[in-house]
Design a protein around this motif. Structure first.
Motif, PDB file in Angstrom:
ATOM      1  N   ALA A   1       0.795  -1.119   0.110  1.00 51.87           N
ATOM      2  CA  ALA A   1       0.222   0.165   0.295  1.00 51.87           C
ATOM      3  C   ALA A   1       0.975   0.945   0.222  1.00 51.87           C
ATOM      4  N   VAL A   2       1.614   1.436   1.372  1.00 50.08           N
ATOM      5  CA  VAL A   2       3.257   2.583   0.963  1.00 50.08           C
ATOM      6  C   VAL A   2       3.813   3.006  -0.566  1.00 50.08           C
ATOM      7  N   GLY A   3       3.787   1.553  -0.625  1.00 53.39           N
ATOM      8  CA  GLY A   3       5.175   1.915  -2.186  1.00 53.39           C
ATOM      9  C   GLY A   3       4.033   1.931  -3.417  1.00 53.39           C
ATOM     10  N   ALA A   4       2.680   1.982  -3.570  1.00 57.03           N
ATOM     11  CA  ALA A   4       1.751   1.830  -4.416  1.00 57.03           C
ATOM     12  C   ALA A   4       1.842   3.612  -4.336  1.00 57.03           C
ATOM     13  N   ALA A   5       1.860   4.547  -2.699  1.00 60.52           N
ATOM     14  CA  ALA A   5       0.813   5.102  -2.967  1.00 60.52           C
ATOM     15  C   ALA A   5       2.111   6.328  -3.215  1.00 60.52           C
ATOM     16  N   THR A   6       3.614   6.010  -2.632  1.00 57.41           N
ATOM     17  CA  THR A   6       4.613   6.718  -3.395  1.00 57.41           C
ATOM     18  C   THR A   6       5.427   6.588  -4.762  1.00 57.41           C
ATOM     19  N   GLY A   7       4.908   5.658  -4.808  1.00 57.17           N
ATOM     20  CA  GLY A   7       5.309   5.347  -6.682  1.00 57.17           C
ATOM     21  C   GLY A   7       6.201   6.583  -7.474  1.00 57.17           C
ATOM     22  N   GLU A   8       4.954   7.519  -7.610  1.00 55.76           N
ATOM     23  CA  GLU A   8       5.079   8.789  -8.126  1.00 55.76           C
ATOM     24  C   GLU A   8       5.282  10.456  -7.890  1.00 55.76           C
ATOM     25  N   ALA A   9       5.289  10.331  -6.193  1.00 54.17           N
ATOM     26  CA  ALA A   9       5.161  11.254  -4.653  1.00 54.17           C
ATOM     27  C   ALA A   9       5.390  11.590  -3.797  1.00 54.17           C
ATOM     28  N   PRO A  10       5.992  12.176  -3.579  1.00 55.87           N
ATOM     29  CA  PRO A  10       6.041  11.960  -1.335  1.00 55.87           C
ATOM     30  C   PRO A  10       4.089  11.570  -1.513  1.00 55.87           C
ATOM     31  N   LEU A  11       4.353  10.736   0.030  1.00 59.77           N
ATOM     32  CA  LEU A  11       3.291  11.213   0.403  1.00 59.77           C
ATOM     33  C   LEU A  11       3.289  11.751   2.140  1.00 59.77           C
ATOM     34  N   ALA A  12       2.440  12.400   2.279  1.00 61.14           N
ATOM     35  CA  ALA A  12       2.721  13.801   3.505  1.00 61.14           C
ATOM     36  C   ALA A  12       1.820  13.579   4.124  1.00 61.14           C
ATOM     37  N   LEU A  13       1.907  13.387   5.795  1.00 59.05           N
ATOM     38  CA  LEU A  13       0.589  12.518   6.848  1.00 59.05           C
ATOM     39  C   LEU A  13       0.383  13.942   7.602  1.00 59.05           C
ATOM     40  N   ALA A  14      -0.161  14.437   7.624  1.00 60.65           N
ATOM     41  CA  ALA A  14      -0.464  15.414   8.227  1.00 60.65           C
ATOM     42  C   ALA A  14      -1.460  15.528   9.882  1.00 60.65           C
ATOM     43  N   LEU A  15      -0.872  15.341  11.195  1.00 68.62           N
ATOM     44  CA  LEU A  15      -1.304  15.176  12.013  1.00 68.62           C
ATOM     45  C   LEU A  15      -1.848  16.581  12.952  1.00 68.62           C
ATOM     46  N   LYS A  16      -2.898  16.707  12.642  1.00 67.82           N
ATOM     47  CA  LYS A  16      -4.190  17.636  12.823  1.00 67.82           C
ATOM     48  C   LYS A  16      -5.106  17.427  12.678  1.00 67.82           C
ATOM     49  N   ASP A  17      -5.635  18.290  14.368  1.00 63.76           N
ATOM     50  CA  ASP A  17      -6.823  17.783  14.686  1.00 63.76           C
ATOM     51  C   ASP A  17      -7.695  17.020  14.415  1.00 63.76           C
ATOM     52  N   GLY A  18      -7.133  15.891  15.251  1.00 58.81           N
ATOM     53  CA  GLY A  18      -7.290  15.207  16.094  1.00 58.81           C
ATOM     54  C   GLY A  18      -7.286  13.506  14.653  1.00 58.81           C
ATOM     55  N   ALA A  19      -6.775  13.978  13.893  1.00 59.99           N
ATOM     56  CA  ALA A  19      -6.791  12.791  12.502  1.00 59.99           C
ATOM     57  C   ALA A  19      -4.917  13.245  11.587  1.00 59.99           C
ATOM     58  N   VAL A  20      -5.295  12.160  11.352  1.00 59.94           N
ATOM     59  CA  VAL A  20      -3.700  11.789   9.701  1.00 59.94           C
ATOM     60  C   VAL A  20      -4.612  12.021   8.781  1.00 59.94           C
ATOM     61  N   GLN A  21      -4.084  13.011   7.954  1.00 62.85           N
ATOM     62  CA  GLN A  21      -4.806  14.079   7.098  1.00 62.85           C
ATOM     63  C   GLN A  21      -3.573  13.726   5.487  1.00 62.85           C
TER      64      GLN A  21
END
Length: 297
Positions: A41-61
């Motif tokens: 799953a992470v390989g598919a999500a980062t295959g073409e661009a970075p994946l930024a997980l923002a920790l904000k307002d009680g959620a991963v965004q």
């Protein structure tokens, strides 16, 4: 912009793998399965661009869209946010070995086996960045959020919350119990021993699911009437003073409510033990808990 499905899958798979390692340390096959799914799953999500997980307002965004909610103390993202981390960035083409190391460090951080410095070090994590939150992002305090314009929760929300939490967390024990109860037919196989085994694991690891199973068994049209008393007796024997004191230590208010609801299902003796445990440990909410349980402080 909607979140790409592969980004959402990556966040959930990363969370699932970390939980599998942290909550099931004695089941390496389960972790390896979750890790393989995470790597894909992470390989598919980062295959073409970075994946930024923002920790904000009680959620991963991702891209400003909430993907996974978490509580202030809920591992692994709650402690990260509480430590001032505002974003976890996985660079394009991040290696599978790096992802595995990240999963293991997140699990170790959540278990208290390491500190944030051990996670943040670059050794072994090329292509992973932790970014400090800015002041404008610091809205984790519920008192800082104006909820006046929000509609009231649906009456069904409370009933659905436990099931949603179990599925997001890949609660395999609860899933197995649910499937078992759904598949029962009149005159079918006796399943009491299997239910007792599942229930015993819930008592050790997942009190809300134990309370849910008692309710389901009490209202199931096929199960024999002997099953509920046997599970209740097992719970009454398990819920002793030491068990209650461990659960009271560092429990959030929501966790206390879940624990109190479960104890009330077990009768007055268990409720009295809970009240005594709260008073003995000097819990700051002991008076409130005693009142909730209908017990004398």
């Amino acid at each position: 912009m909607p979140v790409l499905p592969n980004a959402r899958d990556a966040v959930l798979a990363l969370h699932h793998a970390e939980r599998a390692l942290r909550l099931r340390p004695g089941e390496p096959k389960l972790f390896q399965t979750a890790l393989r799914q995470c790597l894909v799953a992470v390989g598919a999500a980062t295959g073409e661009a970075p994946l930024a997980l923002a920790l904000k307002d009680g959620a991963v965004q991702v891209g400003g869209v909430p993907v996974l909610s978490f509580g202030q103390h809920e591992a692994p993202f709650g402690p990260l946010r509480a430590a001032g981390i505002g974003e976890l960035v996985l660079q394009r083409g991040v290696a599978a070995t790096t992802i595995e190391t990240l999963v293991r460090r997140l699990a170790a951080l959540a278990n208290g086996e390491s500190d944030l410095a051990a996670l943040a070090t670059t050794a072994g994590l090329p292509g992973v960045q932790l970014r400090v939150a800015t002041n404008s992002e610091d809205r984790d305090d519920p008192a800082a959020i104006d909820w006046s314009a929000a509609p009231p929760p649906s009456p069904r929300a409370a009933r659905l919350a436990a099931r949603i939490d179990r599925e997001l967390g890949a609660n395999l024990t609860a899933v197995a119990a649910r499937q078992l109860l759904d598949d029962l037919t009149p005159g079918g196989l006796a399943v009491e021993d299997l239910l007792r085994s599942l229930f015993a694991r819930m008592l050790r690891e997942d009190v809300p699911s134990a309370a849910w199973l008692l309710t389901e068994v009490a209202n199931h049209p096929v199960l024999p009437p002997t099953v509920l008393p046997h599970l209740t007796t097992l719970a009454q024997q398990h819920v002793d003073a030491a068990w209650l004191q461990r659960r009271l230590h560092d429990a959030t208010r929501d966790e206390l409510l879940s624990l109190a609801a479960f104890v009330m299902q077990l009768g007055d003796d268990a409720a009295a033990r809970f009240a005594r445990a709260a008073a003995t440990t000097g819990h700051p909410l002991s008076s409130w808990l005693c009142s909730l349980l209908g017990q004398q402080p």
